[in-house]
Scaffold this motif. Sequence first.
Motif, PDB file in Angstrom:
ATOM      1  N   THR A 343       0.708  -1.250   0.017  1.00  0.00           N
ATOM      2  CA  THR A 343      -0.096   0.144  -0.109  1.00  0.00           C
ATOM      3  C   THR A 343       1.026   1.220   0.006  1.00  0.00           C
ATOM      4  O   THR A 343       1.899   1.169   0.583  1.00  0.00           O
ATOM      5  N   ASP A 346      -3.477   6.038  -0.872  1.00  0.00           N
ATOM      6  CA  ASP A 346      -4.619   5.485  -1.287  1.00  0.00           C
ATOM      7  C   ASP A 346      -4.675   4.456  -2.303  1.00  0.00           C
ATOM      8  O   ASP A 346      -5.777   4.015  -2.891  1.00  0.00           O
ATOM      9  N   GLY A 372     -12.843  -6.639  -0.770  1.00  0.00           N
ATOM     10  CA  GLY A 372     -13.681  -6.238  -0.121  1.00  0.00           C
ATOM     11  C   GLY A 372     -13.295  -5.581   1.240  1.00  0.00           C
ATOM     12  O   GLY A 372     -12.055  -5.775   1.705  1.00  0.00           O
ATOM     13  N   LYS A 373     -14.111  -4.910   1.972  1.00  0.00           N
ATOM     14  CA  LYS A 373     -13.730  -4.376   3.501  1.00  0.00           C
ATOM     15  C   LYS A 373     -13.845  -5.540   4.403  1.00  0.00           C
ATOM     16  O   LYS A 373     -13.848  -5.171   5.672  1.00  0.00           O
ATOM     17  N   THR A 374     -14.522  -6.571   4.199  1.00  0.00           N
ATOM     18  CA  THR A 374     -14.444  -7.658   5.194  1.00  0.00           C
ATOM     19  C   THR A 374     -13.898  -9.036   4.402  1.00  0.00           C
ATOM     20  O   THR A 374     -13.405  -8.833   3.368  1.00  0.00           O
ATOM     21  N   GLY A 377     -15.766  -9.881   1.499  1.00  0.00           N
ATOM     22  CA  GLY A 377     -16.317  -8.789   0.710  1.00  0.00           C
ATOM     23  C   GLY A 377     -16.210  -8.748  -0.513  1.00  0.00           C
ATOM     24  O   GLY A 377     -15.095  -9.321  -0.946  1.00  0.00           O
ATOM     25  N   ASP A 379     -17.240  -5.356  -1.899  1.00  0.00           N
ATOM     26  CA  ASP A 379     -17.839  -4.253  -2.222  1.00  0.00           C
ATOM     27  C   ASP A 379     -16.912  -3.151  -2.691  1.00  0.00           C
ATOM     28  O   ASP A 379     -17.057  -2.178  -2.903  1.00  0.00           O
ATOM     29  N   VAL A 380     -15.250  -3.473  -2.628  1.00  0.00           N
ATOM     30  CA  VAL A 380     -14.369  -2.659  -3.394  1.00  0.00           C
ATOM     31  C   VAL A 380     -14.265  -2.837  -4.887  1.00  0.00           C
ATOM     32  O   VAL A 380     -14.095  -2.189  -5.953  1.00  0.00           O
ATOM     33  N   LEU A 416      -8.899   4.380  -3.052  1.00  0.00           N
ATOM     34  CA  LEU A 416      -9.313   3.745  -1.904  1.00  0.00           C
ATOM     35  C   LEU A 416      -9.325   4.401  -0.379  1.00  0.00           C
ATOM     36  O   LEU A 416      -8.752   5.420  -0.437  1.00  0.00           O
ATOM     37  N   SER A 417     -10.382   4.222   0.178  1.00  0.00           N
ATOM     38  CA  SER A 417     -10.536   4.960   1.434  1.00  0.00           C
ATOM     39  C   SER A 417     -10.824   3.890   2.474  1.00  0.00           C
ATOM     40  O   SER A 417     -11.076   2.817   2.571  1.00  0.00           O
TER      41      SER A 417
END
Length: 417
Positions: A343, A346, A372-374, A377, A379-380, A416-417
Motif C-alpha cells: 500500500t 490510497d 472487499g472491506k471484510t 466482501g 464491495d471494493v 481507496l478509503s
Amino acid sequence: DVGLTQEIHRGTAAWCDYNNDGLPDISYMGSGGNGTRPFKLYKNNGDGTFTEILTNIQGAIFGAMAWGDYDNDGDQDVFVMGSIGSEGGNTQSMLFRNDRNDLFTQVDIGISGYSGGSAAWGDYDRDNDLDLLILGSTNGSYTGGDLHVYRNDGNDVFTEPGEGGYRSGLHRGTAIWADYNNDGYLDIVYSGAIGGGSRDAGVLKNLSGTGFNGFESNPFIGLSKASVSAGDFDNDGDLDFFFTGNHAGGEGSSDIRSILMRNDGDDNFTALQTGIAPITGSSYAQAASAMVDYDRDGDLDIMIEGIYDDGIGNTSYVTKLYNNDWATANTPPSDPNGLSAVTAMDTVTMNWNKSTDAETPQDGLTYNIRVGKTSTGIDVMSPMAKIVGSGNAGGFRYVQEYGNTSHNNSWRLSGLS
C-alpha cells in the motif's frame, strides 16, 4: 416479468455489476421512439426481479457499450458509442465514470465519435489498466471505418499509438480481445465490411504490448454485419473463434455464413462444419453470438441471435442455442498462491504467483479477483462470480469471460478509503 419497463430497438445490451454487490445487473440502450436515445440500467434485486436506476448516461443507436474499471478504483465505468441524432447523425464516443451511489460523471477523453461497430476493454500492454478497442465509422453513414486501439495512460488520457487505425475501411462488424496463442498478451480478432461488397476478417497478433501485426497467410473468411466470439470449445487449452454474418455481394446478399474456426496452434486454424444456422445483422446492428456453458457440463455451447435467411427470400429473426457434446474435459488450474499487497497512500498493488494447468500454458491463464472491506466482501471490486466458500459452486462466473485482471498476476487499485 423481471421488471424491465421500456422496449427499444436499433440498440445493444450488456451485463455489468455497477454497484459491486456481486449480482449481474442489466444495461441496454437504443431508440425509444420519438427521437429518444435512452440508456437503461436495472439493478439486480437478487430475487429474479430488477429495479430501474435513473442515471445521466446518454444512450445511442447503431452503437456499442462496454463496461470496465478504466480508472482502477474498483467499480465498473461504461463507454458508450453510437449516434444520438436521427438516423445516424451526431455520432459520439462517451465515457461515464462510476462515482458510486448510482452516480455517473461524463469524462472527456478526446476520442472521435464512432458508430456501426463494437467496443471492448482490455489491458493489451499489461500495465495494469484497461485500454479500449473500437471498430466503427466516424462519418455517420456506416461506410468507411477503422479498427482503433486507444492506450490508457491514466488520468483520463487515452492515446492512439503509432499512425492510427488498423484495417482501414473496416465497418459494420465486431472486434474482440482474445489471446489466441497463449503468450499472455491480448490479440485482436475481427470481422466486418471494407466497402465495395468486400469483407475482411482475421487476427492481429499482439507484439508484446508494442503493437499488432496480421498473419502472413490469412485463413479467415470475412463477414459483414458480423458477430465474433471466442472460447475453447474443444477443451484443448487454446481459444477457438466463431464468426457469423453476411459473406459476399451487396449488403442485402443472402450469402450468410456461420463459421467455427478451430485453433490448431502455431497460427493454424481449421474451418469446421457444425450445422449452426447462418445468421446476420440488419442495416442497423450486427448479429450477436456467445460461447457459454449454459448447462454447466464443462464445455462451451454456442448461442446466436440475428436474421436468418433460408436462401429463397424468406427471412426471420431468430435466437438459437446449440449444445456442445464434446466429451473431453478441461481440468481446472491450480489455485494461485503467494498473494502479497503493498500500500501507498490510497493505492494498493497486489501480486500473486501464476497458476498451472494441464491444458493451457501458464501465460494463457487469466485471473479473477475480489476485494472487499471484510474477509468475504466484494464491495471494493466485484468478481461477478459466486464467492468461494459460499456453497453452490463457489468461483463460478455469472458472465463467462476473461477474469477481471486478464492475464496479469498483479493488479493495482487506487482512490481507496
